[in-house]
Design an enzyme around this catalytic site. Structure first.
Site, PDB file in Angstrom:
ATOM      1  N   GLN A 222       0.823  -1.204   0.000  1.00  0.00           N
ATOM      2  CA  GLN A 222       0.000   0.000   0.000  1.00  0.00           C
ATOM      3  C   GLN A 222       0.864   1.265   0.000  1.00  0.00           C
ATOM      4  O   GLN A 222       0.341   2.359  -0.098  1.00  0.00           O
ATOM      5  CB  GLN A 222      -0.895   0.013   1.249  1.00  0.00           C
ATOM      6  CG  GLN A 222      -1.837  -1.173   1.330  1.00  0.00           C
ATOM      7  CD  GLN A 222      -2.623  -1.217   2.617  1.00  0.00           C
ATOM      8  OE1 GLN A 222      -2.688  -2.256   3.263  1.00  0.00           O
ATOM      9  NE2 GLN A 222      -3.260  -0.124   3.014  1.00  0.00           N
ATOM     10  N   ARG A 372      -8.169  -0.921   8.448  1.00  0.00           N
ATOM     11  CA  ARG A 372      -9.269  -0.038   8.009  1.00  0.00           C
ATOM     12  C   ARG A 372      -9.624   0.964   9.101  1.00  0.00           C
ATOM     13  O   ARG A 372     -10.788   1.144   9.464  1.00  0.00           O
ATOM     14  CB  ARG A 372     -10.475  -0.885   7.600  1.00  0.00           C
ATOM     15  CG  ARG A 372     -11.273  -0.175   6.519  1.00  0.00           C
ATOM     16  CD  ARG A 372     -12.269  -1.036   5.828  1.00  0.00           C
ATOM     17  NE  ARG A 372     -12.913  -0.215   4.822  1.00  0.00           N
ATOM     18  CZ  ARG A 372     -13.776  -0.641   3.938  1.00  0.00           C
ATOM     19  NH1 ARG A 372     -14.112  -1.899   3.917  1.00  0.00           N
ATOM     20  NH2 ARG A 372     -14.329   0.160   3.058  1.00  0.00           N
ATOM     21  N   CYS A 373      -8.593   1.580   9.611  1.00  0.00           N
ATOM     22  CA  CYS A 373      -8.786   2.473  10.745  1.00  0.00           C
ATOM     23  C   CYS A 373      -7.549   3.333  10.862  1.00  0.00           C
ATOM     24  O   CYS A 373      -6.450   2.880  10.615  1.00  0.00           O
ATOM     25  CB  CYS A 373      -8.986   1.605  11.977  1.00  0.00           C
ATOM     26  SG  CYS A 373      -8.244   2.145  13.492  1.00  0.00           S
ATOM     27  N   GLU A 742     -12.775   4.310   6.000  1.00  0.00           N
ATOM     28  CA  GLU A 742     -12.817   3.428   7.164  1.00  0.00           C
ATOM     29  C   GLU A 742     -13.882   3.777   8.181  1.00  0.00           C
ATOM     30  O   GLU A 742     -14.054   3.076   9.176  1.00  0.00           O
ATOM     31  CB  GLU A 742     -11.463   3.435   7.844  1.00  0.00           C
ATOM     32  CG  GLU A 742     -11.050   4.789   8.301  1.00  0.00           C
ATOM     33  CD  GLU A 742      -9.535   4.915   8.362  1.00  0.00           C
ATOM     34  OE1 GLU A 742      -9.059   5.794   9.059  1.00  0.00           O
ATOM     35  OE2 GLU A 742      -8.844   4.125   7.710  1.00  0.00           O
TER      36      GLU A 742
END
Ligand code: CDP
Length: 788
Positions: A222, A372-373, A742
């Site tokens: 990523q 996802r945070c 998120e």
């Protein structure tokens, strides 16, 4: 677009024909496992069955006797080049391959290099390792007890398993408010270890080309630029300097934070390619992915909330123990060992707060990734939303009314929280009101009262979360010293078509669409004429990558700023073409015209052509710009979720009957993509609330290391999500946008947990830790004597 895992472990439909195709394949819809190079070698990894053990001997003789097996790489092999350890993103150290002992079950012990996947797998099975088991530390509380075995014996001065202590806020003031508080509530909340379980596992193809003296690595990352720099820092001394490294992150089948760290497999593949001069592929299987890659959460929290009897919240105090496994490999900004956990005052106007976090080593895989945070925000939101609900119930006030009373009010923005954050904008009451109207809150409360009379268990749970995304202002945010800006470079070609490259990397979030939309809006060039590219360090401008919903707040802003730079130059060219003064031109997306003479105009395409064919003397040719955007602040998206559950008294099963999600991410670039982000995020919030957990037995055996017992929800378990939004623009973002990727994962678990406790409060239940599984609920009901 089909995603696939590695074929030898039951990957989904990867055809052998395609795998053995000697042609180099790359293009749209291409994942790392699709990259096939002539002469490619394959790497497979021997993993430890023990959670803590000395390695006494590695016998590779049977493995190397297998046809096709070329070598068995051990820690000793890598130690010759000082590559057996690598730094983590939190400046701790992590083994690439061990020379002395293993620290968790499934840790890499050795790697087999072979001419085919099958030979590599056979080689792994034939490597014989003699272990001497050592005492295992699984529980972080026990890890910190005096006399606990010290795990990091490689750190000469380390005498315990304590990693760091971090605290934030005014302790004395918070303690004083608690001493004087009229009402307090206290709860132990465990947020278990979970895994991103992306459809595509991790892997890479490393290719060191001796002729060109260049390393190219196609990898599931990523953050390609940061990885290039890390590789250069780790391996510069063996000749891999940064200008000789190219990282390509092709299509990615889900990242969710799990593809930010560097895993040993990547490093071994690079080392193997440098040593052999051949391309080397390493693709992990599903069980390796679940058992050995970075985990998320694993926070043991004790939270206290203070209020006045009239229902005004006054203070929050939190102590947390963070289980980091055997090394702190969290992907946090370096100044924040506990991430942005101190956004834990949430949406509430709390005047005093103090938070303490201690990190501990245990015999588990490392991690602490931002699943996802935005760096521990899920943990923060879960804590405050649970605590606010407990306080409301304790005071006998409706949880919606209680929240409305304590929200930060619209007129208080920009709002400085007790823990130092400056929230940019918000209208929390507006989002909650909309959620209540959508779901029919008052009617549901009436229905619940009737059902309770009949002994039925129905609960309504609210979560009114505040997120914090867009890391980040470089004055506070860096990873390994790299400031967390992000970038966009736009080139407009003579024919008016454009290419835009970014430092971020989409993993399915649709950047190709939304970035093109931003440019189309800003420049008036149709989106179809704009090519968006990310993920190739040889072409994209430097950026910190995509995670923590930072793409829109940071790279999206860079797109707007770069476009505006182009507009400025375009104005000068248009003035030259129209023989007018630049300040006499009016811009409407797509063209400049002369004030008061709208027929005298030049389109952006005409201007682009002139930039290469007829630009003013003294001006440089071309029409391009780059922006490295350093945001002045983070953005604070928010939302209110309301969940209705029914609980089966016979089985303890929790059924989510309705779930309304109202999100506010400021100005929306693409409504369909935002809705998709929210839907996916909600399912990823449902997952830890009801199903997912990775736990360990007392000797460190992983429970939840395959999809047989790591329960990822499917469409069958997932309810119908009812979504909507309000729009409160960010005042500092050039487009008024905030991140959204998120929000739903962060906000959903607390709504579900609050609904379950709401259904059970009258029975004396105050808290249930997630995942709220049927056996857990059934045991609670049995203890209260209400099972059927
Ligand atoms: O960093 P990441 O892409 O995961 O998260 P994000 O910035 O929240 O964006 C997720 C997707 O939603 C991207 O395609 C964004 O462009 C889109 N989005 C949008 O259309 N409008 C917003 N206000 C925020 C995000």
């Amino acid at each position: 677009m089909a995603l696939r895992t590695s074929p030898e472990v039951g990957g989904m439909g990867h055809s052998v024909k395609r795998k053995e195709d000697p042609r180099f394949i790359r293009g749209k819809g291409t994942y790392v496992d699709d990259v096939v190079l002539p002469g490619m070698l394959y790497l497979d990894i021997v993993r430890s069955p023990f959670a803590h053990a000395k390695i006494k001997k590695i016998d590779a003789s049977k493995a190397t006797a297998i046809p096709g097996v070329l070598a068995v790489i051990t820690g000793e092999t890598l130690a010759k080049y000082n590559l057996h350890w690598m730094p983590t993103l939190m400046s701790d150290t992590q083994m690439v391959l061990p020379v002395e002992k293993v620290m968790y079950q499934a840790q890499e012990v050795a790697a087999v290099l072979a001419t085919s996947r099958y030979a590599a797998a056979d080689g792994v099975a034939a490597v014989e390792v003699e272990y001497e088991p050592l005492p295992v530390v699984v529980d972080p509380r026990k890890a910190l007890e005096p006399g606990a075995p010290v795990l990091r014996t490689d750190k000469k001065d380390k005498k315990d398993n304590h990693i760091w202590h971090w605290e934030w806020g005014n302790k004395a003031e918070t303690d004083r408010v608690f001493t004087e508080a009229e009402v307090t509530v206290k709860e132990d909340i465990y947020i278990p270890r979970i895994h991103v379980a992306s459809i595509e596992t991790c892997g890479c193809v490393a290719h060191f080309d001796k002729v060109q003296d260049k390393l190219t690595v196609w990898m599931t990352t990523q953050a390609p630029h940061a990885i290039r720099t890390v590789f250069a820092l780790v391996a510069g001394h063996v000749g891999l300097e940064e200008h000789k490294i190219r990282i390509i992150s092709p299509d990615i089948g889900g990242g969710f934070g799990g593809k930010v760290p560097v895993y040993p497999g990547y490093v071994i593949a690079v080392a193997a390619s440098v040593l052999t001069g051949k391309p080397v592929k390493w693709i992990e299987d599903r069980m390796e992915n679940l058992q050995a890659d970075s985990f998320a959460r694993d926070y043991h929290i004790t939270a206290e909330l203070a209020a006045r009897k009239d229902g005004t919240l006054t203070a929050l105090r939190i102590k947390t123990l963070a289980d980091h496994g055997y090394t702190d490999a969290a992907a946090n900004p370096s100044k924040f060992p506990a991430g942005l956990f101190h956004v834990c005052t949430g949406s509430y106007d709390l005047k005093a707060a103090h938070v303490e976090v201690d990190g501990a080593y245990t015999n588990k895989p490392p991690g602490g990734i931002a699943y996802r945070c935005s760096f521990r925000v899920t943990e923060a939101v879960h804590t405050i939303e649970r605590m606010v609900d407990i306080m409301a119930h304790q005071l006998g006030v409706d949880p919606a009314e209680f929240r409305m009373k304590n929200f930060v009010k619209p007129e208080q923005f920009p709002y400085k929280s007790a823990l130092g954050w400056e929230y940019d904008s918000g209208n929390y009451g507006g989002a909650l009101r909309k959620a209540m109207d959508t779901i029919g809150y008052a009617d549901l409360r009436r229905e619940q009262a009737e059902k309770r009379q009949r002994g039925e268990l129905m609960g309504i749970g609210i979560s009114s979360f505040t997120e914090i995304v867009g890391a980040g202002p470089s004055k506070h945010f860096d990873i390994l010293g790299l400031k967390m800006f992000d970038s966009c470079e736009i080139r407009i070609h003579p024919t008016g078509k454009a290419i835009a490259r970014f430092g971020t990397k989409s993993q399915g979030q649709g950047h190709e669409t939304t970035y093109a939309q931003i440019l189309a809006e800003e420049l008036g060039i149709p989106a179809k004429d704009i090519k968006v590219e990310e993920g190739d360090t040889d072409t994209a401008p430097y950026g910190l990558g995509t995670y923590a919903s930072r793409s829109t707040p940071v790279a999206g802003a860079a797109a707007a700023i770069a476009s505006r730079k182009i507009q400025e130059k375009a104005r000068k060219i248009a003035a030259h073409l129209l023989e007018a003064a630049p300040e006499d031109l009016v811009w409407e997306p797509g063209k400049f015209s002369v004030k008061g003479a709208p027929n005298r105009s030049k389109t952006i395409q005409e201007i682009a052509f002139a930039a290469y064919t007829n630009h003013p003397q003294g001006m440089e040719a071309g029409l391009e710009a780059v922006s490295y955007y350093d945001p002045p602040n983070l953005t604070y998206p928010f939302g209110s979720y309301i969940c209705v559950v029914d609980i089966d008294k016979g089985t303890g099963e929790v059924k989510v009957r309705r779930f309304v999600a109202i999100d506010d991410c400021g100005n929306i670039i693409n409504p369909m993509i935002v809705q998709g982000q929210v839907h996916g995020g909600l399912t990823m919030g449902l997952a830890p609330a009801l199903f997912e957990e990775i736990s360990y037995d007392e000797i460190g055996n992983v429970q939840g290391g395959s999809f047989i017992d790591y329960l990822v929800p499917t469409a069958v378990e997932t309810p119908k999500w009812e979504t909507g939004h309000t729009v409160t623009p960010s005042p500092h973002h050039p487009l008024g946008a905030k991140g959204v990727g998120e929000s739903a994962t962060v906000g959903a678990p607390a709504a579900i947990a609050n609904a379950v406790v709401d259904a059970l409060w009258h029975l004396g239940v105050r808290h249930v830790d997630i995942p709220i599984t049927p056996p857990k609920v059934w045991r609670l009901l049995r203890d209260k004597g209400v099972t059927e």
